[in-house]
Design a protein around this motif. Structure first.
Motif, PDB file in Angstrom:
ATOM      1  N   ALA A 212     -11.959  -4.819  -7.793  1.00  0.00           N
ATOM      2  CA  ALA A 212     -11.293  -4.454  -6.551  1.00  0.00           C
ATOM      3  C   ALA A 212      -9.963  -3.772  -6.821  1.00  0.00           C
ATOM      4  CB  ALA A 212     -11.060  -5.698  -5.696  1.00  0.00           C
ATOM      5  N   SER A 213      -9.642  -2.799  -6.000  1.00  0.00           N
ATOM      6  CA  SER A 213      -8.336  -2.158  -6.086  1.00  0.00           C
ATOM      7  C   SER A 213      -7.290  -3.103  -5.504  1.00  0.00           C
ATOM      8  CB  SER A 213      -8.338  -0.855  -5.287  1.00  0.00           C
ATOM      9  OG  SER A 213      -7.081  -0.232  -5.349  1.00  0.00           O
ATOM     10  N   PRO A 214      -6.271  -3.494  -6.272  1.00  0.00           N
ATOM     11  CA  PRO A 214      -5.280  -4.442  -5.765  1.00  0.00           C
ATOM     12  C   PRO A 214      -4.379  -3.794  -4.722  1.00  0.00           C
ATOM     13  CG  PRO A 214      -4.596  -3.607  -7.890  1.00  0.00           C
ATOM     14  CD  PRO A 214      -5.968  -3.051  -7.647  1.00  0.00           C
ATOM     15  N   HIS A 215      -3.817  -4.619  -3.854  1.00  0.00           N
ATOM     16  CA  HIS A 215      -2.802  -4.114  -2.934  1.00  0.00           C
ATOM     17  C   HIS A 215      -1.588  -3.666  -3.744  1.00  0.00           C
ATOM     18  CE1 HIS A 215      -4.343  -6.410   0.858  1.00  0.00           C
ATOM     19  NE2 HIS A 215      -5.140  -5.443   0.455  1.00  0.00           N
ATOM     20  N   LYS A 216      -1.095  -2.463  -3.464  1.00  0.00           N
ATOM     21  CA  LYS A 216      -0.020  -1.889  -4.268  1.00  0.00           C
ATOM     22  C   LYS A 216       0.794  -0.916  -3.431  1.00  0.00           C
ATOM     23  CE  LYS A 216      -3.657   1.127  -5.985  1.00  0.00           C
ATOM     24  NZ  LYS A 216      -4.654   0.431  -5.126  1.00  0.00           N
ATOM     25  N   THR A 217       2.020  -0.717  -3.846  1.00  0.00           N
ATOM     26  CA  THR A 217       2.912   0.236  -3.192  1.00  0.00           C
ATOM     27  C   THR A 217       2.921   1.516  -4.001  1.00  0.00           C
ATOM     28  OG1 THR A 217       4.290  -1.619  -2.490  1.00  0.00           O
ATOM     29  CG2 THR A 217       5.233   0.584  -2.309  1.00  0.00           C
ATOM     30  N   ILE A 218       2.333   2.575  -3.440  1.00  0.00           N
ATOM     31  CA  ILE A 218       2.289   3.852  -4.156  1.00  0.00           C
ATOM     32  C   ILE A 218       2.763   5.017  -3.296  1.00  0.00           C
ATOM     33  CG2 ILE A 218       0.526   3.158  -5.821  1.00  0.00           C
ATOM     34  CD1 ILE A 218      -1.578   4.492  -4.119  1.00  0.00           C
ATOM     35  N   ASP A 219       3.037   4.785  -2.018  1.00  0.00           N
ATOM     36  CA  ASP A 219       3.480   5.842  -1.106  1.00  0.00           C
ATOM     37  C   ASP A 219       4.946   5.608  -0.764  1.00  0.00           C
ATOM     38  OD1 ASP A 219       0.718   7.204  -0.176  1.00  0.00           O
ATOM     39  OD2 ASP A 219       0.443   5.034  -0.343  1.00  0.00           O
ATOM     40  N   TYR A 220       5.766   6.645  -0.927  1.00  0.00           N
ATOM     41  CA  TYR A 220       7.209   6.504  -0.775  1.00  0.00           C
ATOM     42  C   TYR A 220       7.815   7.738  -0.116  1.00  0.00           C
ATOM     43  CZ  TYR A 220       7.064   2.842  -4.442  1.00  0.00           C
ATOM     44  OH  TYR A 220       6.804   1.716  -5.196  1.00  0.00           O
ATOM     45  N   ILE A 221       8.983   7.526   0.489  1.00  0.00           N
ATOM     46  CA  ILE A 221       9.876   8.631   0.839  1.00  0.00           C
ATOM     47  C   ILE A 221      11.152   8.428   0.031  1.00  0.00           C
ATOM     48  CG2 ILE A 221      11.125   9.872   2.642  1.00  0.00           C
ATOM     49  CD1 ILE A 221       9.120   8.756   4.662  1.00  0.00           C
ATOM     50  N   PHE A 222      11.343   9.261  -0.980  1.00  0.00           N
ATOM     51  CA  PHE A 222      12.547   9.230  -1.802  1.00  0.00           C
ATOM     52  C   PHE A 222      13.566  10.217  -1.229  1.00  0.00           C
ATOM     53  CE2 PHE A 222       8.938   8.381  -4.677  1.00  0.00           C
ATOM     54  CZ  PHE A 222       9.324   7.165  -5.226  1.00  0.00           C
ATOM     55  N   PHE A 223      14.839   9.929  -1.447  1.00  0.00           N
ATOM     56  CA  PHE A 223      15.861  10.849  -0.963  1.00  0.00           C
ATOM     57  C   PHE A 223      17.126  10.728  -1.797  1.00  0.00           C
ATOM     58  CE2 PHE A 223      16.979   6.904   0.991  1.00  0.00           C
ATOM     59  CZ  PHE A 223      18.341   6.950   1.262  1.00  0.00           C
ATOM     60  N   ARG A 224      17.945  11.767  -1.711  1.00  0.00           N
ATOM     61  CA  ARG A 224      19.274  11.753  -2.323  1.00  0.00           C
ATOM     62  C   ARG A 224      20.163  12.675  -1.496  1.00  0.00           C
ATOM     63  NH1 ARG A 224      18.859  15.769  -7.632  1.00  0.00           N
ATOM     64  NH2 ARG A 224      19.129  17.667  -6.422  1.00  0.00           N
ATOM     65  N   GLY A 225      21.470  12.566  -1.706  1.00  0.00           N
ATOM     66  CA  GLY A 225      22.398  13.427  -1.001  1.00  0.00           C
ATOM     67  C   GLY A 225      22.887  12.805   0.290  1.00  0.00           C
ATOM     68  N   PRO A 226      23.513  13.606   1.156  1.00  0.00           N
ATOM     69  CA  PRO A 226      24.146  13.091   2.362  1.00  0.00           C
ATOM     70  C   PRO A 226      23.151  12.768   3.477  1.00  0.00           C
ATOM     71  CG  PRO A 226      24.435  15.450   2.232  1.00  0.00           C
ATOM     72  CD  PRO A 226      23.772  15.036   0.944  1.00  0.00           C
ATOM     73  N   ALA A 227      22.387  11.732   3.262  1.00  0.00           N
ATOM     74  CA  ALA A 227      21.479  11.186   4.274  1.00  0.00           C
ATOM     75  C   ALA A 227      21.524   9.674   4.130  1.00  0.00           C
ATOM     76  CB  ALA A 227      20.061  11.704   4.088  1.00  0.00           C
ATOM     77  N   ARG A 228      21.276   8.964   5.233  1.00  0.00           N
ATOM     78  CA  ARG A 228      21.353   7.507   5.196  1.00  0.00           C
ATOM     79  C   ARG A 228      20.090   6.924   5.814  1.00  0.00           C
ATOM     80  NH1 ARG A 228      24.213   3.584   8.583  1.00  0.00           N
ATOM     81  NH2 ARG A 228      24.980   5.321   9.845  1.00  0.00           N
ATOM     82  N   ALA A 229      19.425   6.044   5.081  1.00  0.00           N
ATOM     83  CA  ALA A 229      18.245   5.364   5.620  1.00  0.00           C
ATOM     84  C   ALA A 229      18.682   4.349   6.671  1.00  0.00           C
ATOM     85  CB  ALA A 229      17.475   4.673   4.507  1.00  0.00           C
ATOM     86  N   ARG A 230      18.016   4.388   7.823  1.00  0.00           N
ATOM     87  CA  ARG A 230      18.331   3.447   8.903  1.00  0.00           C
ATOM     88  C   ARG A 230      17.222   2.421   9.100  1.00  0.00           C
ATOM     89  NH1 ARG A 230      22.157   5.346  12.534  1.00  0.00           N
ATOM     90  NH2 ARG A 230      22.058   3.198  13.279  1.00  0.00           N
ATOM     91  N   SER A 231      15.989   2.791   8.798  1.00  0.00           N
ATOM     92  CA  SER A 231      14.856   1.870   8.917  1.00  0.00           C
ATOM     93  C   SER A 231      13.738   2.362   8.028  1.00  0.00           C
ATOM     94  CB  SER A 231      14.358   1.762  10.370  1.00  0.00           C
ATOM     95  OG  SER A 231      13.740   2.974  10.779  1.00  0.00           O
ATOM     96  N   ALA A 232      12.793   1.462   7.708  1.00  0.00           N
ATOM     97  CA  ALA A 232      11.627   1.819   6.897  1.00  0.00           C
ATOM     98  C   ALA A 232      10.464   0.932   7.320  1.00  0.00           C
ATOM     99  CB  ALA A 232      11.921   1.655   5.410  1.00  0.00           C
ATOM    100  N   GLU A 233       9.282   1.529   7.413  1.00  0.00           N
ATOM    101  CA  GLU A 233       8.111   0.809   7.919  1.00  0.00           C
ATOM    102  C   GLU A 233       6.847   1.315   7.246  1.00  0.00           C
ATOM    103  OE1 GLU A 233       5.627   0.373  12.166  1.00  0.00           O
ATOM    104  OE2 GLU A 233       7.334   1.736  11.994  1.00  0.00           O
ATOM    105  N   VAL A 234       5.982   0.394   6.846  1.00  0.00           N
ATOM    106  CA  VAL A 234       4.611   0.736   6.511  1.00  0.00           C
ATOM    107  C   VAL A 234       3.804   0.575   7.791  1.00  0.00           C
ATOM    108  CG1 VAL A 234       2.577   0.048   5.201  1.00  0.00           C
ATOM    109  CG2 VAL A 234       4.799   0.149   4.070  1.00  0.00           C
ATOM    110  N   VAL A 235       3.247   1.682   8.275  1.00  0.00           N
ATOM    111  CA  VAL A 235       2.686   1.730   9.623  1.00  0.00           C
ATOM    112  C   VAL A 235       1.253   1.211   9.623  1.00  0.00           C
ATOM    113  CG1 VAL A 235       2.109   3.209  11.577  1.00  0.00           C
ATOM    114  CG2 VAL A 235       4.140   3.704  10.177  1.00  0.00           C
ATOM    115  N   GLU A 236       1.017   0.182  10.399  1.00  0.00           N
ATOM    116  CA  GLU A 236      -0.345  -0.329  10.598  1.00  0.00           C
ATOM    117  C   GLU A 236      -0.850   0.183  11.937  1.00  0.00           C
ATOM    118  OE1 GLU A 236      -1.799  -4.654  11.511  1.00  0.00           O
ATOM    119  OE2 GLU A 236      -1.644  -4.421   9.326  1.00  0.00           O
ATOM    120  N   PHE A 237      -1.949   0.926  11.908  1.00  0.00           N
ATOM    121  CA  PHE A 237      -2.491   1.512  13.135  1.00  0.00           C
ATOM    122  C   PHE A 237      -4.014   1.515  13.039  1.00  0.00           C
ATOM    123  CE2 PHE A 237      -4.028   4.770  15.954  1.00  0.00           C
ATOM    124  CZ  PHE A 237      -3.182   4.714  17.053  1.00  0.00           C
ATOM    125  N   PHE A 238      -4.655   0.957  14.054  1.00  0.00           N
ATOM    126  CA  PHE A 238      -6.116   0.967  14.142  1.00  0.00           C
ATOM    127  C   PHE A 238      -6.514   1.429  15.536  1.00  0.00           C
ATOM    128  CE2 PHE A 238      -5.198  -2.069  10.827  1.00  0.00           C
ATOM    129  CZ  PHE A 238      -6.174  -1.830   9.873  1.00  0.00           C
TER     130      PHE A 238
END
Length: 259
Positions: A212-238
């Motif tokens: 079985a393929s294990p549950h893993k984190t492989i999808d990301y939004i990386f950033f640098r420079g003058p931006a600030r993260a305010r929230s982050a979510e792995v979206v569950e939608f069915f």
């Protein structure tokens, strides 16, 4: 002043079970279209579906086949306008796979951002299966080199990716000065693959193995420079029990300076 925008990355799972997933994908992007979207495993049908589901958005139009068969980049036209775009070879082992990028001007001022995506090679690619050598780490090095070349001084740079990686490729990106949107909020990123339940699979094994393929984190939004993260979510939608893909999207809100 700053502008809050929602950015999202999503591996669309190519043509796998496309007819069964089309309604779920359409429903998701009609209900919660982000301001910035990066996709991987894009196909003509999914690209056109997203165009129709997000009529207030534009995307890159280019004759290079990778924009149709690999990835594309969308943006909310009320907030951004295109300056230029391109696709750079970073050694990914798939036809027309590139580091895809677009420079966008933020509405109301001279500020630009660099919005980019790449789908690093799946560990089952032929080169890795034959040699046993990790292919994602050198690809990540080439990505950060290209981003260094492309990024302008004082410009927020975003790299949205299905990295197919849980270790060294991620470290390469982090050591180049990038954070992902979860780490920036002092959070552990939740798993993004595989989506469970998957109504199309009769077994938990992969095409390469019965394991079985294990549950893993492989999808990301990386950033640098003058931006600030305010929230982050792995979206569950069915929609009627069906997910749009076998990957969960990652959505993050960023504060962008407008001046």
């Amino acid at each position: 002043m700053s502008l809050n925008v929602i950015a999202q990355t999503h591996n669309l799972w190519g043509d796998h079970h496309a007819a069964e997933r089309v309604n779920a994908m359409r429903a998701m992007y009609k209900r919660r279209a982000p301001d910035l979207l990066a996709t991987q495993e894009t196909r003509t049908w999914s690209r056109d579906l997203l165009d129709a589901a997000m009529p207030g958005h534009a995307r890159v139009h280019d004759d290079f086949p990778g924009w149709e068969s690999q990835s594309n980049l969308w943006w909310n036209t009320e907030l951004f306008s295109e300056v230029e775009h391109g696709a750079e070879d970073v050694g990914i082992h798939d036809a027309h796979a590139r580091l895809f990028w677009v420079r966008l001007r933020v509405a109301g001022g001279p500020r630009t951002i660099l919005w980019t995506t790449a789908h690093l090679s799946y560990s089952g690619n032929a080169v890795e299966v034959e040699t046993g050598v990790n292919q994602r780490t050198p690809q990540a090095r080439r990505v950060v080199d290209e981003l260094e070349r492309l990024g302008q001084p004082d410009e927020p740079v975003f790299f949205a990716s299905d990295t197919n990686a849980i270790a060294t490729a991620i470290w390469v990106i982090g050591n180049a000065g990038y954070l992902d949107s979860f780490s920036a909020l002092n959070r552990q990123a939740p798993p993004t693959h595989p989506v469970v339940p998957n109504v199309f699979r009769e077994t938990v094994g992969t095409p390469k193995s019965p394991i079985a393929s294990p549950h893993k984190t492989i999808d990301y939004i990386f950033f640098r420079g003058p931006a600030r993260a305010r929230s982050a979510e792995v979206v569950e939608f069915f929609d009627r029990g069906i997910a749009p893909s076998d990957h969960y999207p990652v959505a993050s809100t960023f504060a962008l300076p407008t001046t």
